[in-house]
Motif scaffolding. Structure first.
Motif, PDB file in Angstrom:
ATOM      1  N   LYS A  24      44.724  29.494  47.354  1.00 54.50           N
ATOM      2  CA  LYS A  24      45.686  29.573  47.855  1.00 54.50           C
ATOM      3  C   LYS A  24      46.587  30.806  47.398  1.00 54.50           C
ATOM      4  CE  LYS A  24      48.583  27.172  46.488  1.00 54.50           C
ATOM      5  NZ  LYS A  24      49.641  25.516  46.485  1.00 54.50           N
ATOM      6  N   ILE A  25      47.036  30.804  48.223  1.00 53.55           N
ATOM      7  CA  ILE A  25      48.115  32.282  47.116  1.00 53.55           C
ATOM      8  C   ILE A  25      49.170  31.902  47.686  1.00 53.55           C
ATOM      9  CG2 ILE A  25      47.323  34.082  49.190  1.00 53.55           C
ATOM     10  CD1 ILE A  25      47.435  36.083  46.593  1.00 53.55           C
ATOM     11  N   GLU A  26      50.549  31.943  47.409  1.00 59.23           N
ATOM     12  CA  GLU A  26      51.967  31.850  48.095  1.00 59.23           C
ATOM     13  C   GLU A  26      52.434  33.162  47.202  1.00 59.23           C
ATOM     14  OE1 GLU A  26      53.323  28.642  47.182  1.00 59.23           O
ATOM     15  OE2 GLU A  26      51.779  27.205  48.577  1.00 59.23           O
ATOM     16  N   SER A  27      53.571  34.477  47.814  1.00 59.05           N
ATOM     17  CA  SER A  27      54.496  34.817  47.564  1.00 59.05           C
ATOM     18  C   SER A  27      55.837  34.678  47.982  1.00 59.05           C
ATOM     19  CB  SER A  27      53.993  35.936  48.134  1.00 59.05           C
ATOM     20  OG  SER A  27      54.017  36.727  50.104  1.00 59.05           O
ATOM     21  N   SER A  28      56.751  35.379  47.336  1.00 59.45           N
ATOM     22  CA  SER A  28      57.889  35.060  47.615  1.00 59.45           C
ATOM     23  C   SER A  28      58.575  36.418  46.887  1.00 59.45           C
ATOM     24  CB  SER A  28      58.725  34.025  47.485  1.00 59.45           C
ATOM     25  OG  SER A  28      58.652  35.018  45.409  1.00 59.45           O
ATOM     26  N   GLY A  29      59.886  36.462  47.075  1.00 60.17           N
ATOM     27  CA  GLY A  29      60.354  38.039  46.967  1.00 60.17           C
ATOM     28  C   GLY A  29      60.386  38.815  48.511  1.00 60.17           C
ATOM     29  N   PHE A  30      61.110  40.393  48.225  1.00 62.61           N
ATOM     30  CA  PHE A  30      60.259  41.071  49.558  1.00 62.61           C
ATOM     31  C   PHE A  30      59.693  42.365  48.647  1.00 62.61           C
ATOM     32  CE2 PHE A  30      64.872  40.613  48.856  1.00 62.61           C
ATOM     33  CZ  PHE A  30      65.189  41.715  49.213  1.00 62.61           C
ATOM     34  N   GLY A  31      59.602  43.426  49.656  1.00 63.35           N
ATOM     35  CA  GLY A  31      59.634  44.816  48.908  1.00 63.35           C
ATOM     36  C   GLY A  31      58.037  45.055  47.796  1.00 63.35           C
ATOM     37  N   SER A  32      57.959  46.474  47.595  1.00 64.77           N
ATOM     38  CA  SER A  32      57.028  46.205  46.088  1.00 64.77           C
ATOM     39  C   SER A  32      56.614  45.071  45.243  1.00 64.77           C
ATOM     40  CB  SER A  32      57.373  47.792  45.978  1.00 64.77           C
ATOM     41  OG  SER A  32      57.801  48.171  45.116  1.00 64.77           O
ATOM     42  N   MET A  33      57.560  44.171  44.779  1.00 61.27           N
ATOM     43  CA  MET A  33      58.008  43.404  43.766  1.00 61.27           C
ATOM     44  C   MET A  33      57.998  42.239  43.807  1.00 61.27           C
ATOM     45  SD  MET A  33      57.024  45.855  41.476  1.00 61.27           S
ATOM     46  CE  MET A  33      57.668  45.303  39.456  1.00 61.27           C
ATOM     47  N   LEU A  34      56.583  41.266  43.640  1.00 55.39           N
ATOM     48  CA  LEU A  34      56.598  40.048  44.083  1.00 55.39           C
ATOM     49  C   LEU A  34      56.094  38.763  43.577  1.00 55.39           C
ATOM     50  CD1 LEU A  34      54.823  40.781  47.860  1.00 55.39           C
ATOM     51  CD2 LEU A  34      56.835  40.281  47.409  1.00 55.39           C
ATOM     52  N   ASN A  35      57.029  38.006  43.513  1.00 56.62           N
ATOM     53  CA  ASN A  35      56.541  36.364  43.265  1.00 56.62           C
ATOM     54  C   ASN A  35      55.223  36.204  43.403  1.00 56.62           C
ATOM     55  OD1 ASN A  35      58.570  37.314  41.115  1.00 56.62           O
ATOM     56  ND2 ASN A  35      59.590  36.451  42.454  1.00 56.62           N
ATOM     57  N   PHE A  36      54.312  35.706  42.641  1.00 62.19           N
ATOM     58  CA  PHE A  36      52.958  35.321  43.464  1.00 62.19           C
ATOM     59  C   PHE A  36      52.512  33.470  42.492  1.00 62.19           C
ATOM     60  CE2 PHE A  36      51.902  39.751  43.456  1.00 62.19           C
ATOM     61  CZ  PHE A  36      51.766  40.006  44.936  1.00 62.19           C
ATOM     62  N   GLU A  37      52.589  32.791  43.126  1.00 65.23           N
ATOM     63  CA  GLU A  37      51.915  31.875  42.972  1.00 65.23           C
ATOM     64  C   GLU A  37      50.228  31.668  43.497  1.00 65.23           C
ATOM     65  OE1 GLU A  37      53.106  28.495  41.496  1.00 65.23           O
ATOM     66  OE2 GLU A  37      51.435  27.437  42.825  1.00 65.23           O
ATOM     67  N   SER A  49      41.573  27.702  39.115  1.00 60.82           N
ATOM     68  CA  SER A  49      42.676  27.752  38.286  1.00 60.82           C
ATOM     69  C   SER A  49      43.917  28.325  39.050  1.00 60.82           C
ATOM     70  CB  SER A  49      42.068  28.787  37.289  1.00 60.82           C
ATOM     71  OG  SER A  49      40.795  28.438  36.446  1.00 60.82           O
ATOM     72  N   ILE A  50      44.981  28.039  38.499  1.00 59.50           N
ATOM     73  CA  ILE A  50      46.284  28.969  39.157  1.00 59.50           C
ATOM     74  C   ILE A  50      47.028  29.583  38.220  1.00 59.50           C
ATOM     75  CG2 ILE A  50      48.445  28.025  39.188  1.00 59.50           C
ATOM     76  CD1 ILE A  50      47.809  25.355  40.529  1.00 59.50           C
ATOM     77  N   ILE A  51      47.060  30.965  38.130  1.00 59.23           N
ATOM     78  CA  ILE A  51      48.035  32.003  37.916  1.00 59.23           C
ATOM     79  C   ILE A  51      49.126  32.181  38.345  1.00 59.23           C
ATOM     80  CG2 ILE A  51      46.758  33.574  38.914  1.00 59.23           C
ATOM     81  CD1 ILE A  51      46.659  35.351  36.217  1.00 59.23           C
ATOM     82  N   ASP A  70      33.319  42.687  34.010  1.00 56.98           N
ATOM     83  CA  ASP A  70      33.036  43.787  33.898  1.00 56.98           C
ATOM     84  C   ASP A  70      31.536  43.531  34.985  1.00 56.98           C
ATOM     85  OD1 ASP A  70      30.732  41.989  33.782  1.00 56.98           O
ATOM     86  OD2 ASP A  70      30.246  41.408  31.632  1.00 56.98           O
ATOM     87  N   GLN A  71      30.662  44.975  34.335  1.00 57.73           N
ATOM     88  CA  GLN A  71      30.756  45.111  36.369  1.00 57.73           C
ATOM     89  C   GLN A  71      28.994  44.255  36.735  1.00 57.73           C
ATOM     90  OE1 GLN A  71      31.052  47.369  33.441  1.00 57.73           O
ATOM     91  NE2 GLN A  71      31.921  48.972  35.047  1.00 57.73           N
ATOM     92  N   LYS A  72      28.587  43.164  35.481  1.00 57.68           N
ATOM     93  CA  LYS A  72      27.875  42.157  36.365  1.00 57.68           C
ATOM     94  C   LYS A  72      28.675  41.357  36.730  1.00 57.68           C
ATOM     95  CE  LYS A  72      24.574  42.610  32.128  1.00 57.68           C
ATOM     96  NZ  LYS A  72      24.713  42.122  30.816  1.00 57.68           N
ATOM     97  N   GLY A  73      30.318  41.217  37.133  1.00 56.26           N
ATOM     98  CA  GLY A  73      30.600  40.616  37.793  1.00 56.26           C
ATOM     99  C   GLY A  73      31.641  39.085  36.892  1.00 56.26           C
ATOM    100  N   THR A  74      30.898  39.476  35.785  1.00 55.89           N
ATOM    101  CA  THR A  74      31.354  38.080  34.271  1.00 55.89           C
ATOM    102  C   THR A  74      32.856  38.017  34.500  1.00 55.89           C
ATOM    103  OG1 THR A  74      29.312  37.838  34.071  1.00 55.89           O
ATOM    104  CG2 THR A  74      30.764  37.393  32.728  1.00 55.89           C
ATOM    105  N   ILE A  75      33.298  37.334  34.983  1.00 58.09           N
ATOM    106  CA  ILE A  75      35.202  37.258  34.174  1.00 58.09           C
ATOM    107  C   ILE A  75      35.209  37.171  32.472  1.00 58.09           C
ATOM    108  CG2 ILE A  75      37.144  36.310  34.095  1.00 58.09           C
ATOM    109  CD1 ILE A  75      36.647  36.897  36.495  1.00 58.09           C
ATOM    110  N   LEU A  76      35.749  38.435  32.266  1.00 54.10           N
ATOM    111  CA  LEU A  76      35.845  38.559  30.689  1.00 54.10           C
ATOM    112  C   LEU A  76      36.542  37.127  29.759  1.00 54.10           C
ATOM    113  CD1 LEU A  76      35.327  42.710  29.873  1.00 54.10           C
ATOM    114  CD2 LEU A  76      33.445  40.435  29.636  1.00 54.10           C
ATOM    115  N   PHE A  77      38.417  37.551  30.613  1.00 54.88           N
ATOM    116  CA  PHE A  77      39.174  36.659  30.413  1.00 54.88           C
ATOM    117  C   PHE A  77      40.283  36.820  30.688  1.00 54.88           C
ATOM    118  CE2 PHE A  77      41.771  34.999  27.606  1.00 54.88           C
ATOM    119  CZ  PHE A  77      42.713  35.123  26.900  1.00 54.88           C
ATOM    120  N   VAL A  78      40.483  35.242  31.145  1.00 54.20           N
ATOM    121  CA  VAL A  78      42.379  35.868  32.439  1.00 54.20           C
ATOM    122  C   VAL A  78      42.276  34.457  31.718  1.00 54.20           C
ATOM    123  CG1 VAL A  78      42.309  34.578  34.554  1.00 54.20           C
ATOM    124  CG2 VAL A  78      40.387  36.545  34.264  1.00 54.20           C
ATOM    125  N   GLU A  79      43.611  34.541  31.532  1.00 52.23           N
ATOM    126  CA  GLU A  79      44.666  33.414  30.829  1.00 52.23           C
ATOM    127  C   GLU A  79      45.177  32.344  31.824  1.00 52.23           C
ATOM    128  OE1 GLU A  79      48.405  35.117  29.700  1.00 52.23           O
ATOM    129  OE2 GLU A  79      47.106  36.036  27.720  1.00 52.23           O
TER     130      GLU A  79
END
Length: 79
Positions: A24-37, A49-51, A70-79
């Motif tokens: 799921k992805i939600e956004s608010s705002g307009f133009g090029s700068m948005l808020n995303f969840e 996970s939610i970011i 990385d090149q193998k498609g493995t997530i290295l780090f996501v907060e």
């Protein structure tokens, strides 16, 4: 359909090409700068996970995830 909806659909496609399943992805705002969840799932994991991004450009959201894989498609780090 709003312009932002088209850009968000394109973002989802690009993230899925990286191997990230967007639940799921939600956004608010307009133009090029948005808020995303966004809730997403990494392949081979049963956990969603939610970011949050505040005042990000859609391209920056994609680059954030692209830079964490990385090149193998493995997530290295996501907060």
């Amino acid at each position: 359909m709003k312009h932002n909806d088209l850009e968000i659909n394109r973002l989802i496609e690009r993230l899925e090409n990286l191997g990230i399943l967007v639940d799921k992805i939600e956004s608010s705002g307009f133009g090029s700068m948005l808020n995303f969840e966004m809730s997403y799932q990494i392949p081979d994991q049963n956990i969603s996970s939610i970011i949050n991004f505040r005042r990000f450009d859609i391209q920056d959201v994609y680059l954030y995830f692209k830079d964490t894989i990385d090149q193998k498609g493995t997530i290295l780090f996501v907060e």
